[in-house]
Design a protein around this motif. Structure first.
Motif, PDB file in Angstrom:
ATOM      1  N   ARG A 119       0.521  -2.794   5.556  1.00 43.11           N
ATOM      2  CA  ARG A 119      -0.631  -2.561   6.433  1.00 43.11           C
ATOM      3  C   ARG A 119      -1.909  -2.275   5.643  1.00 43.11           C
ATOM      4  NH1 ARG A 119      -4.565  -2.206   8.686  1.00 43.11           N
ATOM      5  NH2 ARG A 119      -5.097  -1.300  10.726  1.00 43.11           N
ATOM      6  N   PHE A 120      -1.799  -1.516   4.555  1.00 43.58           N
ATOM      7  CA  PHE A 120      -2.974  -1.149   3.758  1.00 43.58           C
ATOM      8  C   PHE A 120      -2.837  -1.743   2.356  1.00 43.58           C
ATOM      9  CE2 PHE A 120      -2.610   2.348   6.930  1.00 43.58           C
ATOM     10  CZ  PHE A 120      -3.798   2.110   7.603  1.00 43.58           C
ATOM     11  N   ASP A 121      -2.292  -0.959   1.425  1.00 35.52           N
ATOM     12  CA  ASP A 121      -2.031  -1.489   0.086  1.00 35.52           C
ATOM     13  C   ASP A 121      -1.067  -0.561  -0.646  1.00 35.52           C
ATOM     14  OD1 ASP A 121      -3.523   0.706  -0.667  1.00 35.52           O
ATOM     15  OD2 ASP A 121      -5.212  -0.418  -1.473  1.00 35.52           O
ATOM     16  N   ARG A 122      -0.756  -0.901  -1.891  1.00 33.43           N
ATOM     17  CA  ARG A 122       0.222  -0.153  -2.666  1.00 33.43           C
ATOM     18  C   ARG A 122      -0.244   1.272  -2.957  1.00 33.43           C
ATOM     19  NH1 ARG A 122       2.123  -1.917  -8.707  1.00 33.43           N
ATOM     20  NH2 ARG A 122      -0.009  -1.241  -9.145  1.00 33.43           N
ATOM     21  N   THR A 123      -1.538   1.468  -3.149  1.00 31.87           N
ATOM     22  CA  THR A 123      -2.058   2.807  -3.466  1.00 31.87           C
ATOM     23  C   THR A 123      -1.778   3.781  -2.323  1.00 31.87           C
ATOM     24  OG1 THR A 123      -3.822   1.822  -4.798  1.00 31.87           O
ATOM     25  CG2 THR A 123      -4.095   4.116  -4.144  1.00 31.87           C
ATOM     26  N   VAL A 124      -2.050   3.353  -1.085  1.00 35.58           N
ATOM     27  CA  VAL A 124      -1.772   4.204   0.077  1.00 35.58           C
ATOM     28  C   VAL A 124      -0.283   4.515   0.144  1.00 35.58           C
ATOM     29  CG1 VAL A 124      -1.865   4.360   2.584  1.00 35.58           C
ATOM     30  CG2 VAL A 124      -3.752   3.299   1.340  1.00 35.58           C
ATOM     31  N   ARG A 125       0.533   3.501  -0.049  1.00 36.45           N
ATOM     32  CA  ARG A 125       1.990   3.688   0.007  1.00 36.45           C
ATOM     33  C   ARG A 125       2.451   4.730  -1.009  1.00 36.45           C
ATOM     34  NH1 ARG A 125       6.480  -1.106  -1.136  1.00 36.45           N
ATOM     35  NH2 ARG A 125       8.355   0.197  -0.938  1.00 36.45           N
ATOM     36  N   LEU A 126       1.985   4.612  -2.251  1.00 34.77           N
ATOM     37  CA  LEU A 126       2.446   5.519  -3.297  1.00 34.77           C
ATOM     38  C   LEU A 126       1.931   6.936  -3.087  1.00 34.77           C
ATOM     39  CD1 LEU A 126       2.132   3.234  -6.456  1.00 34.77           C
ATOM     40  CD2 LEU A 126       4.219   3.899  -5.223  1.00 34.77           C
ATOM     41  N   LEU A 428      -2.939   5.735  12.441  1.00 40.01           N
ATOM     42  CA  LEU A 428      -4.117   4.923  12.116  1.00 40.01           C
ATOM     43  C   LEU A 428      -3.726   3.462  11.922  1.00 40.01           C
ATOM     44  CD1 LEU A 428      -7.195   5.350  11.462  1.00 40.01           C
ATOM     45  CD2 LEU A 428      -6.519   5.324   9.058  1.00 40.01           C
ATOM     46  N   GLY A 429      -2.637   3.236  11.209  1.00 41.72           N
ATOM     47  CA  GLY A 429      -2.203   1.870  10.952  1.00 41.72           C
ATOM     48  C   GLY A 429      -1.702   1.158  12.187  1.00 41.72           C
ATOM     49  N   PHE A 430      -0.973   1.856  13.040  1.00 43.13           N
ATOM     50  CA  PHE A 430      -0.373   1.239  14.216  1.00 43.13           C
ATOM     51  C   PHE A 430      -1.390   0.943  15.321  1.00 43.13           C
ATOM     52  CE2 PHE A 430       3.954   3.111  13.054  1.00 43.13           C
ATOM     53  CZ  PHE A 430       4.486   1.869  12.733  1.00 43.13           C
ATOM     54  N   PHE A 431      -2.287   1.874  15.581  1.00 40.03           N
ATOM     55  CA  PHE A 431      -3.121   1.800  16.784  1.00 40.03           C
ATOM     56  C   PHE A 431      -4.584   1.420  16.536  1.00 40.03           C
ATOM     57  CE2 PHE A 431       0.291   4.829  17.995  1.00 40.03           C
ATOM     58  CZ  PHE A 431       0.834   4.080  19.035  1.00 40.03           C
ATOM     59  N   PHE A 432      -4.996   1.315  15.279  1.00 39.77           N
ATOM     60  CA  PHE A 432      -6.382   0.963  14.981  1.00 39.77           C
ATOM     61  C   PHE A 432      -6.388  -0.237  14.030  1.00 39.77           C
ATOM     62  CE2 PHE A 432      -6.268   5.355  16.258  1.00 39.77           C
ATOM     63  CZ  PHE A 432      -7.359   5.471  17.110  1.00 39.77           C
ATOM     64  N   ARG A 438      -9.409   0.901   2.563  1.00 35.79           N
ATOM     65  CA  ARG A 438     -10.260   2.013   2.126  1.00 35.79           C
ATOM     66  C   ARG A 438     -10.261   3.122   3.180  1.00 35.79           C
ATOM     67  NH1 ARG A 438     -13.366  -2.511   0.808  1.00 35.79           N
ATOM     68  NH2 ARG A 438     -13.673  -2.859  -1.432  1.00 35.79           N
ATOM     69  N   GLY A 439     -10.350   2.724   4.435  1.00 38.30           N
ATOM     70  CA  GLY A 439     -10.314   3.717   5.502  1.00 38.30           C
ATOM     71  C   GLY A 439      -8.997   4.471   5.528  1.00 38.30           C
ATOM     72  N   GLY A 440      -7.882   3.765   5.319  1.00 36.14           N
ATOM     73  CA  GLY A 440      -6.589   4.424   5.305  1.00 36.14           C
ATOM     74  C   GLY A 440      -6.456   5.424   4.164  1.00 36.14           C
ATOM     75  N   LEU A 441      -6.856   5.010   2.960  1.00 33.14           N
ATOM     76  CA  LEU A 441      -6.715   5.879   1.795  1.00 33.14           C
ATOM     77  C   LEU A 441      -7.630   7.095   1.886  1.00 33.14           C
ATOM     78  CD1 LEU A 441      -5.517   6.376  -1.011  1.00 33.14           C
ATOM     79  CD2 LEU A 441      -7.370   4.982  -1.973  1.00 33.14           C
ATOM     80  N   GLY A 524     -10.926   7.627   8.858  1.00 35.88           N
ATOM     81  CA  GLY A 524     -10.467   6.264   8.581  1.00 35.88           C
ATOM     82  C   GLY A 524     -11.286   5.215   9.296  1.00 35.88           C
ATOM     83  N   ASN A 525     -11.629   5.459  10.559  1.00 33.42           N
ATOM     84  CA  ASN A 525     -12.435   4.496  11.311  1.00 33.42           C
ATOM     85  C   ASN A 525     -13.864   4.429  10.800  1.00 33.42           C
ATOM     86  OD1 ASN A 525     -11.152   3.126  13.847  1.00 33.42           O
ATOM     87  ND2 ASN A 525     -10.224   5.161  13.758  1.00 33.42           N
ATOM     88  N   ILE A 526     -14.451   5.585  10.502  1.00 36.19           N
ATOM     89  CA  ILE A 526     -15.835   5.603   9.996  1.00 36.19           C
ATOM     90  C   ILE A 526     -15.932   4.835   8.682  1.00 36.19           C
ATOM     91  CG2 ILE A 526     -17.645   7.071   9.055  1.00 36.19           C
ATOM     92  CD1 ILE A 526     -16.851   9.193  11.112  1.00 36.19           C
ATOM     93  N   VAL A 527     -15.038   5.135   7.754  1.00 36.02           N
ATOM     94  CA  VAL A 527     -15.067   4.461   6.444  1.00 36.02           C
ATOM     95  C   VAL A 527     -14.845   2.963   6.606  1.00 36.02           C
ATOM     96  CG1 VAL A 527     -13.888   4.253   4.227  1.00 36.02           C
ATOM     97  CG2 VAL A 527     -14.360   6.516   5.173  1.00 36.02           C
ATOM     98  N   SER A 528     -13.933   2.586   7.476  1.00 34.39           N
ATOM     99  CA  SER A 528     -13.635   1.158   7.666  1.00 34.39           C
ATOM    100  C   SER A 528     -14.830   0.401   8.222  1.00 34.39           C
ATOM    101  CB  SER A 528     -12.430   0.998   8.597  1.00 34.39           C
ATOM    102  OG  SER A 528     -11.263   1.530   8.013  1.00 34.39           O
ATOM    103  N   TYR A 529     -15.507   0.980   9.200  1.00 35.70           N
ATOM    104  CA  TYR A 529     -16.638   0.290   9.807  1.00 35.70           C
ATOM    105  C   TYR A 529     -17.867   0.283   8.898  1.00 35.70           C
ATOM    106  CZ  TYR A 529     -14.397  -0.650  14.218  1.00 35.70           C
ATOM    107  OH  TYR A 529     -13.572  -1.167  15.180  1.00 35.70           O
ATOM    108  N   LEU A 530     -17.865   1.148   7.876  1.00 36.36           N
ATOM    109  CA  LEU A 530     -18.941   1.127   6.879  1.00 36.36           C
ATOM    110  C   LEU A 530     -18.632   0.196   5.723  1.00 36.36           C
ATOM    111  CD1 LEU A 530     -19.892   4.933   6.665  1.00 36.36           C
ATOM    112  CD2 LEU A 530     -21.186   3.095   7.799  1.00 36.36           C
TER     113      LEU A 530
END
Length: 618
Positions: A119-126, A428-432, A438-441, A524-530
């Motif tokens: 859904r995001f990337d390896r950094t978020v996962r780790l 955040l990952g499921f519903f947005f 970047r927003g996730g991390l 997460g939403n603010i960062v993503s939309y920026l």
């Protein structure tokens, strides 16, 4: 502090039988029932587990000895508002069954954190994997050491005998028998827990003269309270904080914890997994209700002579074992049943943690971070080795924990603090769908930092906060101490310089998870939309839960369309159904060919009592 009574030979025999039975289950599934040494069998039981054992395993996985000891003491000190947790656990189980479990089953990941990579990337996962692994190691050490300490100071049981015996047996059957052994030992331990709690309730009611007398004494002492509807978030327990915050706290475990999700994946079908969670809702609610009522019984028994104020016990979490030895100590075998109940709480939690941590380390670190590729059989062998190493590390950590007086409450609070951000990143990952990596991390990092700030601030300014525990009496104690001590302490606390952020630090721990989840979502939403949100064509519908399907029956049609974020869920589900139909047709055709090759003639179809022989005419 003097010990009331010591354990009898019968009590020790019962404890030994529990440990030997758990070890025997590990041997059975490790050497006799095991078909092959594979990771799928060790971590997921080959997806072959039945409904009932899996349901009981889900029920006791996080119903630890800390819960069994802490719930009665919570009721004893603060009243029955905490009893609404019974409803919270039921709500969390149902939401997990209907919303999140089917999605995890659909994706089929061994490690739940593999979803965050997709859904995001390896950094978020780790980052999330390391957070989970660290807190689970510390938490399991506390689950092992805390109850052993409480039991040793009230029953005379040697603390290190308890630690080593529980830790060694648990490590043995978890590493040898894998998930099947863990689940079947959980079945045994769930029965022992239920019997132990019932023994305490029944004997307590007999001693005090029945339910009405117990309830009357507790009411007189201000312990019976179910109507606190305060909207002040600083109030320890209200209907809102327990039902909303408590439900989200429990959902963080049932919906997004690796140990629980492995059980979802171990059961034969999604419908069976759903039913297992429904059974768990009833069972866990019953156990929490029994533990809460035990707190009422203990208060009624010690209403005029509190052993904590009277210095008979050093910590309030020792109140339950103290009561057991006081009331059941002269009945050989009953203290042993209770101790087996507490041991079972530790065993079930630690075994679940060992297996889930092995899965996370193998999938997220060994394979993903180090880039190692290996066969399923070798992965199973590596998982067993890691389980043994983790068991040893946990037992060593209990030695470190023993040097810190206040680590028990602090660590349990940290566990709640860390569960919230982990739940938040999944929500955040499921519903947005438009949230990017970047927003996730950043959302996860900010939420984690914010909750740790609140927690540390609460610990530092603890003396400036109000004493919220209810009154305790030692009027009928023969060696009553100076009762002005409590009032003097309160006066000193209120005279200290007030921290300007004390109101933030005073927020009830029940609100930690909602605060954490909300922070992840907002940031997460603010960062993503920026930073360029994802476009609909960049979103994989497989990784998203449609809000429209979850709750849009209660929302206007325009809202439902907006909540789809431009994703064509209908096309995705149509494709899924077509694939399912193709698979089903292939299965039917294959079965028909087998019938023809073996010249098996199907039985005539009966319609309204008359045989339909058209199939024979063909």
């Amino acid at each position: 502090m003097a010990v009331i009574r010591t354990l009898s030979v019968v009590d020790y025999v019962l404890l030994v039988l529990l440990l030997l039975s758990s070890a025997a289950i590990g041997i059975l599934f490790g050497f006799f029932k095991s078909k092959k040494n594979s990771a799928k069998e060790f971590l997921l039981a080959n997806g072959s587990m039945g409904l009932f054992p899996t349901a009981l395993s889900i029920m006791v996985s996080f119903l630890s000895a800390i819960t069994l000891l802490g719930t009665p003491s919570e009721i004893y000190m603060h009243g029955t508002m905490y009893g609404y947790q019974t409803i919270s656990w039921i709500i969390a189980s149902i939401v997990a069954a209907l919303v999140f479990m089917p999605k995890f089953r659909e994706m089929g990941f061994t490690s739940v954190y593999e979803y965050l990579d997709k859904r995001f990337d390896r950094t978020v996962r780790l980052c999330v994997s390391f957070s989970f692994s660290l807190i689970m190691l510390i938490y399991m050490a506390i689950v092992l050491y805390g109850p052993a300490l409480a039991l040793s100071q009230t029953t005379g049981l040697n603390i290190w005998i308890a630690v080593v015996s529980i830790g060694s047996i648990c490590t043995f059957y978890s590493s040898v028998g894998g998930m099947k052994a863990v689940i079947w030992t959980d079945v045994l331990q769930s029965v022992v827990i239920l019997v132990g709690l019932l023994a305490v309730v029944i004997q307590g009611l007999i001693t005090l003269g029945g339910f009405k007398r117990v309830w009357f004494i507790a009411s007189q002492g201000g312990r019976i309270e179910f109507d606190n509807i305060s909207f002040d978030p600083r109030t320890r327990h209200t209907i809102w904080s327990v039902l909303i915050g408590g439900s989200m706290n429990t959902l963080a475990t049932y919906g997004f914890n690796q140990a629980q999700i492995q059980r979802y994946m171990s059961i034969r079908s999604t419908s069976a997994a759903k039913n297992a969670l429904f059974i768990n809702a009833v069972g866990s609610g019953l156990l929490i209700a029994l533990s809460s009522f035990i707190g009422v019984i203990i208060y009624a028994y010690y209403a005029d002579c509190d052993p904590y104020t009277d210095k008979k016990i050093k910590d309030i979490d020792q109140i339950l074992p103290y009561f057991v030895m006081d009331v059941l100590g002269d009945k050989k075998g009953l203290p042993g049943i209770f101790l087996a109940c507490i041991f079972s709480g530790s065993l079930s939690t630690i075994s679940s943690g060992l297996n889930s941590l092995a899965a996370v380390i193998v999938e997220d670190v060994y394979k993903r971070l180090l880039g190692r590729h290996m066969t399923d059989q070798r992965q199973g062998f590596i998982s067993k080795i890691i389980s043994v190493i983790l068991g040893i590390v946990i037992m060593l950590l209990t030695y470190v924990v023993s040097y810190f007086d206040s680590i028990l409450n602090a660590t349990l609070s940290i566990f709640g603090v860390l569960e919230g951000p982990i739940m938040g990143i999944f929500v955040l990952g499921f519903f947005f769908p438009r949230v990017n990596r970047r927003g996730g991390l950043i959302g996860f990092a900010v939420s984690l930092a914010f909750l740790l700030w609140i927690f540390l601030g609460a610990q530092i300014t603890k003396k400036q906060m109000k004493n919220v525990s209810l009154s305790l009496s030692i009027d009928n104690c023969s060696d009553a101490i100076n009762k002005t001590l409590t009032n003097w302490t309160t006066t000193i606390f209120t005279s200290l310089k007030r921290d300007p952020l004390i109101d933030l630090y005073s927020v009830s721990y029940m609100w930690y998870t909602p605060i954490a989840v909300g922070t992840v979502i907002i940031v997460g939403n603010i960062v993503s939309y920026l930073t360029h949100p994802l476009s609909p064509h960049e979103i994989d519908p497989k990784l998203i839960i449609s809000v429209r399907n979850v709750c849009c029956c209660c929302l206007p049609k325009q809202w439902c369309q907006w909540l789809q974020f431009g994703i064509d869920y209908e096309a995705y589900h149509k494709e899924q159904n077509e694939n399912s139909d193709t698979h089903r047709n292939d299965h039917v055709n294959s079965s028909h060919e087998i019938l023809q090759s073996n010249k098996i003639v199907p039985a005539p179809i009966i319609i309204d009592g008359v045989a339909n022989d058209k199939q024979f005419a063909n």
